[in-house]
Every structure is written in C-alpha cells, then in structure tokens.
Motif scaffolding. Structure first.
Motif, PDB file in Angstrom:
ATOM      1  N   VAL A   1       4.880  -9.702   0.026  1.00  0.00           N
ATOM      2  CA  VAL A   1       5.432  -9.821  -1.313  1.00  0.00           C
ATOM      3  C   VAL A   1       4.639  -8.951  -2.286  1.00  0.00           C
ATOM      4  O   VAL A   1       5.202  -8.275  -3.152  1.00  0.00           O
ATOM      5  CB  VAL A   1       5.426 -11.293  -1.769  1.00  0.00           C
ATOM      6  CG1 VAL A   1       5.873 -11.395  -3.219  1.00  0.00           C
ATOM      7  CG2 VAL A   1       6.333 -12.134  -0.885  1.00  0.00           C
ATOM      8  N   GLU A   2       3.323  -8.962  -2.129  1.00  0.00           N
ATOM      9  CA  GLU A   2       2.472  -8.162  -3.018  1.00  0.00           C
ATOM     10  C   GLU A   2       2.797  -6.680  -2.885  1.00  0.00           C
ATOM     11  O   GLU A   2       2.850  -5.945  -3.882  1.00  0.00           O
ATOM     12  CB  GLU A   2       1.000  -8.426  -2.690  1.00  0.00           C
ATOM     13  CG  GLU A   2       0.044  -7.683  -3.617  1.00  0.00           C
ATOM     14  CD  GLU A   2      -1.402  -7.988  -3.297  1.00  0.00           C
ATOM     15  OE1 GLU A   2      -2.286  -7.377  -3.935  1.00  0.00           O
ATOM     16  OE2 GLU A   2      -1.658  -8.829  -2.405  1.00  0.00           O
ATOM     17  N   PHE A   3       3.057  -6.252  -1.635  1.00  0.00           N
ATOM     18  CA  PHE A   3       3.391  -4.846  -1.408  1.00  0.00           C
ATOM     19  C   PHE A   3       4.701  -4.480  -2.116  1.00  0.00           C
ATOM     20  O   PHE A   3       4.816  -3.415  -2.731  1.00  0.00           O
ATOM     21  CB  PHE A   3       3.524  -4.577   0.096  1.00  0.00           C
ATOM     22  CG  PHE A   3       4.077  -3.222   0.417  1.00  0.00           C
ATOM     23  CD1 PHE A   3       3.274  -2.089   0.348  1.00  0.00           C
ATOM     24  CD2 PHE A   3       5.423  -3.066   0.765  1.00  0.00           C
ATOM     25  CE1 PHE A   3       3.793  -0.835   0.630  1.00  0.00           C
ATOM     26  CE2 PHE A   3       5.943  -1.820   1.043  1.00  0.00           C
ATOM     27  CZ  PHE A   3       5.125  -0.695   0.978  1.00  0.00           C
ATOM     28  N   ILE A   4       5.681  -5.378  -2.030  1.00  0.00           N
ATOM     29  CA  ILE A   4       6.981  -5.120  -2.661  1.00  0.00           C
ATOM     30  C   ILE A   4       6.828  -5.007  -4.172  1.00  0.00           C
ATOM     31  O   ILE A   4       7.391  -4.108  -4.810  1.00  0.00           O
ATOM     32  CB  ILE A   4       7.979  -6.237  -2.297  1.00  0.00           C
ATOM     33  CG1 ILE A   4       8.280  -6.206  -0.797  1.00  0.00           C
ATOM     34  CG2 ILE A   4       9.269  -6.086  -3.098  1.00  0.00           C
ATOM     35  CD1 ILE A   4       9.155  -7.349  -0.327  1.00  0.00           C
ATOM     36  N   LEU A   5       6.043  -5.908  -4.758  1.00  0.00           N
ATOM     37  CA  LEU A   5       5.842  -5.869  -6.206  1.00  0.00           C
ATOM     38  C   LEU A   5       5.108  -4.600  -6.623  1.00  0.00           C
ATOM     39  O   LEU A   5       5.463  -3.956  -7.620  1.00  0.00           O
ATOM     40  CB  LEU A   5       5.065  -7.108  -6.655  1.00  0.00           C
ATOM     41  CG  LEU A   5       5.792  -8.450  -6.498  1.00  0.00           C
ATOM     42  CD1 LEU A   5       4.867  -9.602  -6.875  1.00  0.00           C
ATOM     43  CD2 LEU A   5       7.042  -8.488  -7.367  1.00  0.00           C
ATOM     44  N   ASP A   6       4.097  -4.236  -5.861  1.00  0.00           N
ATOM     45  CA  ASP A   6       3.350  -3.021  -6.185  1.00  0.00           C
ATOM     46  C   ASP A   6       4.236  -1.788  -6.049  1.00  0.00           C
ATOM     47  O   ASP A   6       4.182  -0.870  -6.877  1.00  0.00           O
ATOM     48  CB  ASP A   6       2.133  -2.890  -5.261  1.00  0.00           C
ATOM     49  CG  ASP A   6       1.067  -3.935  -5.556  1.00  0.00           C
ATOM     50  OD1 ASP A   6       1.106  -4.510  -6.668  1.00  0.00           O
ATOM     51  OD2 ASP A   6       0.223  -4.183  -4.668  1.00  0.00           O
TER      52      ASP A   6
END
Length: 215
Positions: A1-6
């Motif tokens: 999820v963090e990768f998608i947001l970044d």
C-alpha cells in the motif's frame, strides 16, 4: 500500500500525460460532452448533434401529414371526421368501418387491433406488434446497443427506431413528454378511430377530447 501511495504522489504532477492510458472509447460510442483534444478529458460543452439527424422515411412523413389533417384539433378534416364518427358509432356501419380501419393499419403498421392506439406515441410504430413485450411507455431496459433483448442482433428496439424517426424533426423529447398508460383492454377489437373521436381512448383523454356534446 505504501508503494502505491508513493507511486501515486510521484505521478500526480504529470497526470495529464497519463490520461490516454486510461481512455478506452468504444467505436462509434455515444458521448454527451465534447472531448478536449489537448487533455483527452471531457469539456463542459455538449456535442452538437443537430447535423447528424437520420433521414425520415416517406412512410413516417405520410403518417405525420395524415395525423395533422384528421387527428389534430386544428386540422382541416378534424371536425368532419368527428362528425362522421359520431354518426357511425353504434350504427350498422360501425363493423364495416372498424374492419376497413384495421385492414389499413394492419398493412401499414402490423396493427394488433387493441382499440387504444399508441401509434402517435411511438413515432407511428405500433408498440403492441413491434415490441415482443408490448411496451407502450418506453423501452424495457434490456436492450443492448439498440438491439431488442428478445431478438438481439436481429431486430432493433422499437424505441430506438422511434428515436431515429423523431430526431429528424428534433422531436425526440416527445418520447418522454407524457406517460402512456397501459392499454385499455375494454376497447380491444373496436375502432381506435371511433374511440378517439368519441373521447374513449387514452389519447383523447390526454388532450382533453371528451364525447361530442359533453366538452
């Protein structure tokens, strides 16, 4: 999820450049708004369809002319037709008149002899014969790309055909201008013309045409 947001934050500044990757228009699709060629997004300007009106068949033009002459209150033959209908209604000539009317409408419109005619409501298509479900108040909602749900890729929905006829005159909004009630089966196998002029059918009631002498 963090990768998608970044990743989203990384791409956000140039999202306009990525619109084409999410644009999958259907061939010959119908779109209400004009498309902005620079951004690929919709504008707030509706598409001008005034120049894309399909031609109206001569049969439809003939129906419109006939209707204006004898069924419109301002028509030159409305009063004579109403007087004649009053004389025929209930007389020995009624059966012959009804039979001749039905034969003519059966030939031109595949009339089902409902006695509560809806030709004028559907651009002079008979919804009782042209729709497998006899829908008189709009399409059933099951059609796909304009094809009848019962006869896909074989028969166009009668309301699509009616829309095309009406669009030629810019009158397509008439399909939603009023509610068409269910057929009055008490009038079945009777003359729809007599029922109209004598104030018995749904069209007469809609326009406020009562029985002669009672208006």
């Amino acid at each position: 999820v963090e990768f998608i947001l970044d990743r989203g934050e990384e791409l956000a500044p140039r999202w306009h450049d990525l619109v084409h990757e999410f644009d999958y228009p259907q061939p010959n699709g119908w779109y209400y708004f004009e498309k902005d060629p620079e951004t690929g997004l919709n504008t707030e300007t509706p598409v001008d369809r005034s120049q894309s009106r399909p031609p109206a068949p001569w049969s439809y033009k003939g129906f419109r002319l006939l209707h204006g002459l004898i069924f419109e209150k301002e028509g030159p033959l409305f009063k004579p037709m109403r007087a004649m209908s009053r004389a025929i209604d209930g007389s020995r000539l009624e059966h012959l008149f009804t039979r001749l009317e039905h034969l003519g409408k059966e030939f031109t419109s595949e009339c089902m002899h409902c006695g509560d005619c809806a030709l004028v409501d559907v651009a002079y298509f008979c919804p009782m014969s042209q729709c497998p479900k006899s829908q008189r108040n709009g399409p059933c909602g099951g059609s796909l790309e304009g094809w009848c749900e019962v006869y896909p890729n074989e028969k166009k929905c009668v309301y699509v055909r009616a829309y095309d006829r009406l669009k030629h005159y810019g009158a397509e909004d008439s399909l939603v201008a009023y509610r068409v009630p269910p057929v009055n089966y008490d009038l079945r196998f009777t003359s729809s013309w007599l029922n109209f002029y004598m104030g018995r059918d749904h069209t007469a009631k809609r326009i406020g045409l009562g029985p002669p002498g009672e208006e």
